[in-house]
Design an enzyme around this catalytic site. Structure first.
Site, PDB file in Angstrom:
ATOM      1  CD  GLU A 314      -2.712  -1.257   2.315  1.00 33.49           C
ATOM      2  OE1 GLU A 314      -3.639  -1.608   2.504  1.00 33.49           O
ATOM      3  OE2 GLU A 314      -2.455  -0.873   3.341  1.00 33.49           O
TER       4      GLU A 314
HETATM    5  C1  ACM Z   1      -1.494  -5.413   4.738  1.00 38.53           C
HETATM    6  O1  ACM Z   1      -3.205  -5.718   4.448  1.00 38.53           O
HETATM    7  N1  ACM Z   1      -1.986  -4.208   3.817  1.00 38.53           N
HETATM    8  C2  ACM Z   1      -0.300  -6.444   4.354  1.00 38.53           C
END
Ligand code: ACM
Length: 499
Positions: A314
């Protein structure tokens, strides 16, 4: 006491509700009255074998009120529990054989680790018999258990960044994980909301970045001494600690601690919300790589395990080419400190070395990005493995962006067939993350992890061909009293007929 006055075993050996289910159980007609056992004996002595023998002695004392003598191989095996290292026993490091006869017990393994796993089976056998037997005068059923794990990596992850958990809480979690033969604990040590490990060359990371958590509470951090203590505690239980520093996104706590890590030279504010994807290290500044190297070096020095996890998920405000450039340099630093890189699967766009372990977490089972590359894969699917997903619509804790995760859904699947087209040979195992946006204390950990992590442990250990939900659900029912005896406030789902 005459032989015929000994109590009969509660179960025949092949009916003991063990979890994980062993590979092979052959019951015999023999009966082993526990009070016949007088000693624990090591063959092929090594310091670690003696240390697990001593721990087992304490277990025995607690559960049978009998004191065992610690003997070596100059004594014979009568009335003893004998622990035997046998290099030729199996090619498998964790394989073991547990034999229960009428006047002796033996646990054989190629390694001390294998014997440790076998002793965990024996411990469950004693505890489950005791809980159902309502008496201290117990007999164990005779027979042989031959066992080995399906996957080499059977992990749990704890997010200590969104909320901080004490050393005592972590140790308690480790104890429970070891009961079910889990062998890796991944620590998510940094995120937007908190930096949780002392870095001596960058002290403000914890002095500033460790001082709060989601919701604005006090936060906290592990000193390097604390971390060493956790590593030792885990190592003694044959659990490998995997440290994670999430990079280059999920870094607000670091960016709030050191202005120079920001492209505009201004420190950000501490963050106590639960949004993701808004932070990034400044990939064009040299100081960023000094920082990354200092952090990786200091943590590697106190982490004996093979992996260093560099996050990578992310990074939504890092351009892909910047992300790849950053990761190429970071991967070289991981290598410099002799660690195998591990990362969330978004790391795939970088130039990853072949030994990199990618952790697959996506919500949908679309793995098309990763399949073409030959890396090792750890399955942590959000919709099957994430312990922070609510059980159902009325679960008071947790999130539900990847759907509800009932106890049955968390158990009744196979990592090898979850992702179509993924080569099963690439899968080294599975890991169950517990993200802590809504998890504040040990009771919250217990409620979300138990019982789902027990099923996860069985998926990791027991061959898929031996696993059936109905059978597992029946065995799990007997583990309610076991958890209650340990004061673990698990979620007593109505999917299970708890004993
Ligand atoms: C995640 O759940 N961002 C690894």
């Amino acid at each position: 006491m005459s032989a015929c006055s000994y109590p009969q075993p509660i179960y025949s050996l092949d009916k003991v509700p063990l979890i994980p289910l062993p590979s092979m159980v052959v019951p015999s007609a023999e009966v082993m009255p526990l009070d016949k056992i007088q000693s624990i004996r090591t063959v092929g002595a090594d310091e670690k074998l003696i240390s697990i023998a001593l721990n087992f002695k304490s277990f025995w004392k607690k559960h049978t009120e009998q004191e065992l003598l610690l003997l070596d191989d100059t004594a014979d095996g009568d009335h003893a529990i004998t622990l035997i290292i046998d290099n030729d026993f199996s090619p498998q490091q964790e394989a073991y054989k547990l034999e229960i006869a009428s006047d002796e017990i033996s646990v054989k393994g190629k390694t001390v680790e294998g014997i440790y796993r076998g002793l965990k089976t024996l411990e469950q056998l004693v505890v489950l018999s005791k809980l159902q037997g309502k008496s201290n005068f117990l007999s164990l059923p005779g027979g042989e258990i031959t066992d080995q794990p399906c996957y080499a990596y059977r992990g749990a992850m704890l997010d200590v960044a969104r909320h901080f958990f004490s050393v005592a809480d972590v140790k308690r979690y480790i104890d429970l994980l070891s009961t079910y033969k889990i062998n890796f604990l991944h620590f998510h040590l940094s995120d937007d909301q908190g930096w949780r490990i002392e870095i001596k060359s960058w002290p403000k990371l914890t002095k500033t970045g460790g001082q709060t958590q989601v919701g604005g509470g006090e936060g906290g951090f592990y000193t390097q001494e604390d971390f060493r203590e956790i590593v030792k505690y885990a190592t003694d239980r044959f659990i490998t600690i995997v440290p994670e520093i999430d990079l280059p996104g999920h870094t607000n706590a670091a960016l709030a601690s050191y202005a120079e890590l920001n492209c505009d030279g201004k420190a950000t504010a501490l963050y106590t919300g639960i949004k993701v994807g808004f932070s990034t290290l400044c990939v064009d500044k040299e100081v960023t790589y000094d920082f990354v190297e200092d952090v990786i070096r200091e943590i590697s020095e106190i982490s004996p395990g093979p992996y260093f996890h560099i996050g990578g998920d992310e990074s939504l405000v890092t351009l892909e080419e910047d992300f790849n450039r950053f990761m190429d340099r970071t991967l070289a630093i991981v290598k410099k400190y002799n660690k195998t890189p591990m990362g969330w699967y978004e790391l795939i766009t970088a130039n990853i070395p072949e030994e990199t372990l990618l952790q697959y977490w996506a919500k949908t089972e679309d793995f098309s990005n990763v399949i073409p590359k030959k890396s090792k894969i750890l399955i942590s699917s959000a919709s099957y493995n994430y312990l922070d997903m609510k059980y159902d619509s009325i679960t008071p804790l947790g999130l539900f962006w990847a759907g509800y995760l009932s106890v049955k859904k968390a158990y009744d699947w196979d990592p090898k067939t979850l992702v179509p087209d993924l080569d099963a040979e690439q899968i080294v195992g599975l890991e169950a993350p517990l993200w802590s946006e809504t998890i504040e204390d040990f009771d919250d950990i217990a409620y979300m992890a138990f019982p789902r992590i027990i099923g996860h442990a069985e998926i990791g250990w027991t061959n898929a061909s031996l696993r059936k939900w109905e059978d597992y659900a029946n065995r799990l029912g007997f583990h309610g009293p076991l958890l209650e005896a340990l004061e673990v406030k698990y979620y007593a789902t109505t999917e299970i007929d708890w004993k």
